[in-house]
Design an enzyme around this catalytic site. Structure first.
Site, PDB file in Angstrom:
ATOM      1  N   GLU A   7      -1.588  -0.910  -3.871  1.00 32.82           N
ATOM      2  CA  GLU A   7      -2.448  -0.217  -3.532  1.00 32.82           C
ATOM      3  C   GLU A   7      -2.351   1.150  -3.337  1.00 32.82           C
ATOM      4  O   GLU A   7      -1.462   1.885  -2.994  1.00 32.82           O
ATOM      5  CB  GLU A   7      -3.027  -0.637  -2.227  1.00 32.82           C
ATOM      6  CG  GLU A   7      -4.079  -0.023  -1.431  1.00 32.82           C
ATOM      7  CD  GLU A   7      -4.520  -0.561  -0.117  1.00 32.82           C
ATOM      8  OE1 GLU A   7      -4.259  -1.820  -0.044  1.00 32.82           O
ATOM      9  OE2 GLU A   7      -5.222   0.121   0.648  1.00 32.82           O
TER      10      GLU A   7
ATOM     11  N   ASP B 104       0.963  -1.177   0.091  1.00 32.86           N
ATOM     12  CA  ASP B 104      -0.115  -0.053  -0.005  1.00 32.86           C
ATOM     13  C   ASP B 104       0.941   1.222   0.042  1.00 32.86           C
ATOM     14  O   ASP B 104       1.477   1.612   1.173  1.00 32.86           O
ATOM     15  CB  ASP B 104      -1.017   0.056   1.240  1.00 32.86           C
ATOM     16  CG  ASP B 104      -1.755   1.298   1.441  1.00 32.86           C
ATOM     17  OD1 ASP B 104      -1.865   2.093   0.432  1.00 32.86           O
ATOM     18  OD2 ASP B 104      -2.536   1.323   2.116  1.00 32.86           O
TER      19      ASP B 104
ATOM     20  N   GLU C 127      -8.869  -8.753   4.773  1.00 36.99           N
ATOM     21  CA  GLU C 127      -7.951  -7.714   5.439  1.00 36.99           C
ATOM     22  C   GLU C 127      -7.994  -7.915   7.057  1.00 36.99           C
ATOM     23  O   GLU C 127      -8.771  -7.855   7.747  1.00 36.99           O
ATOM     24  CB  GLU C 127      -7.963  -6.282   5.166  1.00 36.99           C
ATOM     25  CG  GLU C 127      -7.056  -5.356   5.875  1.00 36.99           C
ATOM     26  CD  GLU C 127      -6.776  -4.036   5.246  1.00 36.99           C
ATOM     27  OE1 GLU C 127      -7.855  -3.716   4.506  1.00 36.99           O
ATOM     28  OE2 GLU C 127      -6.036  -3.175   5.525  1.00 36.99           O
TER      29      GLU C 127
ATOM     30  N   HIS D 272     -11.829  -3.338   2.113  1.00 34.72           N
ATOM     31  CA  HIS D 272     -10.785  -2.605   3.111  1.00 34.72           C
ATOM     32  C   HIS D 272     -11.124  -2.627   4.708  1.00 34.72           C
ATOM     33  O   HIS D 272     -12.547  -2.478   4.784  1.00 34.72           O
ATOM     34  CB  HIS D 272     -10.516  -1.096   2.662  1.00 34.72           C
ATOM     35  CG  HIS D 272      -9.777  -0.371   3.563  1.00 34.72           C
ATOM     36  ND1 HIS D 272     -10.491   0.270   4.808  1.00 34.72           N
ATOM     37  CD2 HIS D 272      -8.348  -0.305   3.939  1.00 34.72           C
ATOM     38  CE1 HIS D 272      -9.534   0.988   5.258  1.00 34.72           C
ATOM     39  NE2 HIS D 272      -8.259   0.624   4.933  1.00 34.72           N
TER      40      HIS D 272
ATOM     41  N   GLU E  70     -10.635   2.337  -0.899  1.00 31.97           N
ATOM     42  CA  GLU E  70     -10.897   2.399   0.603  1.00 31.97           C
ATOM     43  C   GLU E  70     -11.629   3.843   0.698  1.00 31.97           C
ATOM     44  O   GLU E  70     -12.625   3.861   1.448  1.00 31.97           O
ATOM     45  CB  GLU E  70      -9.816   2.150   1.518  1.00 31.97           C
ATOM     46  CG  GLU E  70      -8.818   3.184   1.478  1.00 31.97           C
ATOM     47  CD  GLU E  70      -7.601   3.023   2.148  1.00 31.97           C
ATOM     48  OE1 GLU E  70      -6.760   1.917   1.790  1.00 31.97           O
ATOM     49  OE2 GLU E  70      -7.372   3.346   3.398  1.00 31.97           O
TER      50      GLU E  70
HETATM   51 MG    MG Z   1      -4.688   1.620   2.203  1.00 32.85          MG
END
Ligand code: MG
Length: 383
Positions: free
Chosen positions: A235, A207, A336, A311, A261
């Site tokens: 991400e 990410d 996650e 997310h 997200e």
């Molecule tokens: Mg993130």
């Protein structure tokens, strides 16, 4: 059965979101808004939400403002109290349209999301079924988890952290934010260290954090520098609303591009799927509009061959909600799993979710299938 009350409880954990040096495990959310929806049948539904809880509280508790039948500027609670909680689709739209002058996105859609999740929790408790059955599918009874944590500042600290998650049984790890983006050469060394530690059998997710301003071409360069270490996905390499930029990036690299997200509503996700053409959408149930929107996102994504990996970096309450969505998806890759040990992550439900064989079981009890721990609420409630 009628909705008798909607409350927002504001919780504050003593820990910091993450340590200043970034070398330790982050402690998870510092502030949390917890929505509690009560009914005259005695059934109660809950959801946490990742937002500014005091602002959300105001949006929920604001008074009735407009004429009945012409709602456009009303507090969310005023729009649903007295209604049948089982009419989730109509109540979602009533809240969305009834707050449209000050709402649509941001804190209002996040509060609508949490109320919607609480209504699905109530519906499950009413029908004595888990939410994924109400959605219409139990394709699986467990989901592979990825450990979700922050970048550590040195290659050694990355190796140590990666080793710890593998030792805990995770077969996939995501590192995000932290120091990433400050020094491109160091970024490569950090990812290289994590891959070297976990070997080829496990998945590594990255990410990169949208708060680092990048052009699409810069983003492509960053991704190419990391491709030798085979990230499962990259991400939020761009600002979440740079839809054209995302398409340019996704068209230029082989690595899967993930985003979502920060995105909300079926209309927002349509942009991500059809304009941005990302490979993976990541709706957060407490931000995208709740289950009522998330099931539409799953349908859109399945039609477009886009993966949905929700997310979920908050509490076990949100992780449980995500597991129900995972169970409903024809193809679910990961849940996650926030590895933080702070009380709002780990103690909000009575029986914290557990990792078994690298997977987390889909809750099978009614509603969300996890029970909120009232003692934790009492201990950390500030408003
Ligand atoms: Mg993130």
């Amino acid at each position: 059965m009628k909705i008798s009350n909607v409350e927002v409880l504001v919780l504050k954990s003593p820990g910091l979101y993450h340590s200043p040096e970034g070398a330790e495990e982050p402690s998870g959310p510092t502030y949390m808004g917890l929505v509690k929806v009560s009914t005259d049948a005695g059934i109660v539904g809950y959801s946490d939400m990742e937002t500014s809880a005091p602002v959300a509280k105001a949006a929920v508790e604001a008074p009735r403002w407009s004429e009945p039948g012409l709602e456009f500027c009303d507090g969310l609670a005023s729009l649903v109290i007295g209604e049948n909680p089982l009419e989730v689709e109509r109540l979602w739209y009533k809240m969305y349209r009834g707050s449209i002058y000050f709402g649509r996105r941001g804190v209002v859609i996040q509060a609508i999301s949490a109320i919607d999740i609480a209504l699905w929790d109530i519906m499950g408790k009413f029908y004595q079924q888990p939410i994924h059955i109400l959605l219409g599918a139990r394709w699986r009874d467990r989901v592979r988890a990825y450990a979700s944590t922050l970048f550590r500042p040195t290659p050694d600290a990355m190796r140590e952290a990666a080793r710890r998650y593998v030792d805990q049984g995770f077969t996939a790890i995501k590192f995000g934010w932290g120091v990433f983006g400050r020094d491109p050469a160091m970024d490569v060394r950090l990812v290289e260290a994590a891959r070297a530690e976990i070997g080829d059998r496990h998945d590594l997710l990255i990410d990169t954090g949208w708060f680092v301003e990048r052009t699409p071409k810069e983003a492509i360069r960053v991704i190419r520098s990391l491709e030798p270490f085979r990230p499962f996905f990259i991400e939020e390499i761009l600002h979440p609303e740079d839809y054209d930029g995302y398409r340019q990036v996704a068209d230029s690299v082989e690595t899967l591009i993930a985003c979502g997200e920060q995105e909300a509503t079926e209309w927002g996700f349509r942009q991500l799927i059809e304009v941005a053409k990302v490979d993976v959408v990541q709706p957060d149930l407490t931000r995208c509009g709740g289950f009522t929107v998330a099931r539409k996102i799953v349908h859109m994504a399945e039609r477009a061959n886009v993966l949905v990996i929700p997310h979920s970096w908050s509490s076990d309450l949100l992780a449980a909600a995500s597991l129900h969505l995972n169970a409903f998806q024809r193809r679910a890759v990961f849940v996650e799993f926030n590895t933080s040990q702070g009380p709002l992550s780990r103690a909000l439900v009575k029986e914290p979710l557990r990792l078994v064989d690298g997977h987390v079981a889909v809750p099978s009890g009614p509603g969300l299938g996890v029970e909120v721990n009232e003692k934790t609420i009492e201990q950390y409630r500030i408003a």
